[in-house]
Design an enzyme around this catalytic site. Structure first.
Site, PDB file in Angstrom:
ATOM      1  N   ALA A  46      51.449  94.176  64.112  1.00  0.00           N
ATOM      2  CA  ALA A  46      51.295  92.727  63.983  1.00  0.00           C
ATOM      3  C   ALA A  46      52.424  92.173  63.118  1.00  0.00           C
ATOM      4  O   ALA A  46      53.123  92.934  62.442  1.00  0.00           O
ATOM      5  CB  ALA A  46      49.955  92.391  63.334  1.00  0.00           C
ATOM      6  N   LYS A  47      52.622  90.892  63.168  1.00  0.00           N
ATOM      7  CA  LYS A  47      53.537  90.231  62.219  1.00  0.00           C
ATOM      8  C   LYS A  47      53.169  88.757  62.216  1.00  0.00           C
ATOM      9  O   LYS A  47      52.704  88.223  63.217  1.00  0.00           O
ATOM     10  CB  LYS A  47      54.998  90.406  62.661  1.00  0.00           C
TER      11      LYS A  47
END
Ligand code: GLU
Length: 429
Positions: A118-119
């Site tokens: 994720a980011k």
């Protein structure tokens, strides 16, 4: 990040500057062509699970109200909760977060961590916020994405423009709303509230470990090597100082204003890192200075780009004189530069392996939070060392078996693991 049009028709013809997502997709396609992974799995991996966009209202110190845009891109969680940093930067976009979230999936898989990728981030220049504004913005962002994240779902961490203090505010806001202290919701916290010893230095430490192993692989030793490091923030400064401690000649380090350069080797501990004193590299009394562009073209054994993405491009890849490039930043090498360096037989050890110490110690931190038991710095560094060596060994085996670039080999390891997990779990319904 600059925009461009990629022409994938012949696989070669593409413009130089590309977004993180374009780079990540191109790397995925190139790696997929080299290994045996189901086409359906590759198709699924080209798309994130979701990208959440939120408005984050902030009352400024002068009483006015401004609304910022925040994102959380979740790429894949087949191997465990989504994991990855939060970036505060004016150029954050949904597309950039998505590309960076893909890299996190591979980074966690190459390290064999039970996490996906994720980011996220906020489109904001943190330098233009007071401490109080940063705190209020972070708390409100935590609330806006509270349903999306969680210690078993998605665990944010620091990235560009955020730090341990940001994570402390984030953890506090989440915990207050959930009604229970939940340290495992973010990593990279201060140790006093469940952060891990050694987390801050970990990405730089892993860069140094991987640089040392790469030097060994190419029959060199650290203490007879010269090193240039672009960026003197937490990744660059820690990598430079460790390599210096291990006997390397660190001849150049830089920040946004330029590089300090000494062919006899700099005293890297005497130069303040960005965290210790922002933009202080050029104030250090070095015999010579260079521009950031000149640093990238130094004739050194190891070049560590540890500042920004897209710094090695088609324009300068031919001029890189380093024998080995070890990526400290995420995505410092464009696809075009990668191709040129490959053609010139300059090995590029990829970000998803080299700087993976950060997320690896994040994993240790999460384990400590869940078990409510703190590890010593010695244990953290010992376990990091052994996990880096094990990942290095896995990637090296692919390089040797498949006659592949280091990047393709790291992707092969990661994709193999993610692909096997997808095949084993199947597609529902
Ligand atoms: N932001 C860091 C990275 O790019 C760390 C992510 C984490 O610890 O979750 O690897």
């Amino acid at each position: 990040m600059a925009t461009n049009t990629l022409d994938d028709s012949d696989g070669d013809d593409y413009e130089e500057t590309e977004s993180a997502l374009e780079t990540a997709l191109r790397q995925l396609s190139e790696a997929a062509a080299q290994i045996d992974v189901d086409d359906g799995v590759i198709e699924r991996l080209k798309h994130p699970t979701r990208v959440v966009e939120v408005g984050v209202p902030l009352k400024r110190d002068d009483g006015s109200v401004e609304v910022f845009t925040g994102y959380r891109a979740q790429h894949d969680d087949v191997r465990g909760p989504y994991k990855g940093g939060l970036r505060y930067h004016p150029e954050v976009t949904a597309e950039e977060c998505t590309g960076l979230s893909m890299w996190m999936t591979w980074k966690c898989a190459v390290m064999d961590l039970p996490f996906g990728g994720a980011k996220g981030g906020i489109v904001v220049n943190p330098k233009e916020l007071s401490t109080g504004e940063k705190e209020r913005l972070t708390r409100r962002f935590a609330e806006e994405i509270r349903e999306t994240i969680g210690p078993k779902k998605d665990i944010p961490a620091p990235d560009m423009g955020t730090d341990a203090q940001t994570m402390a505010w984030f953890m506090d806001a989440y915990s207050m709303q959930e009604g229970e202290t939940t340290p495992g919701v973010v990593t990279g916290k201060p140790p006093v509230i469940g952060g891990s010893e050694g987390r801050e230095e970990a990405p730089g430490r892993s860069v140094a470990i991987i640089a040392r192993e790469a030097l060994r692989y190419y029959d060199k030793t650290v203490d007879e090597s010269t090193v240039a490091v672009q960026g003197f923030g937490s990744v660059g400064a820690n990598a430079a100082r460790l390599l210096d401690d291990w006997g390397a000649n660190v001849v150049a380090v830089s920040d946004v204003n330029g590089a300090a350069y000494d062919t006899n080797g700099l005293d890297t501990h005497a130069i303040p890192s960005h965290e210790e004193q922002p933009e202080a590299v050029m104030q250090y009394d070095a015999p010579n200075t260079l521009t950031n562009e000149e640093l990238l073209e130094l004739d050194v054994d190891v070049l560590v780009p540890a500042a920004l993405g897209n710094v090695l491009t088609a324009d300068n890849a031919d001029d890189v004189q380093a024998d080995i490039v070890v990526e400290g930043a995420n995505g410092p090498t464009t696809s075009a530069a990668d191709a040129i360096l490959d053609e010139r037989d300059v090995p590029v050890i990829p970000d998803i392996l080299a700087n993976a110490g950060g997320v690896t110690v994040s994993y240790f931190e999460w384990l400590q939070d869940i078990n409510r038991r703190q590890w010593s710095l010695e244990r953290v560094n010992d376990e990091l060392e052994s996990m880096m060596l094990s990942a290095w060994g896995d990637v090296r085996a692919e390089v040797e078996a498949g006659d592949m670039s280091w990047r393709d080999a790291a992707y092969a390891v990661a994709l193999g693991r993610v692909g096997d997990a997808k095949t084993s779990r199947g597609l529902w319904p």
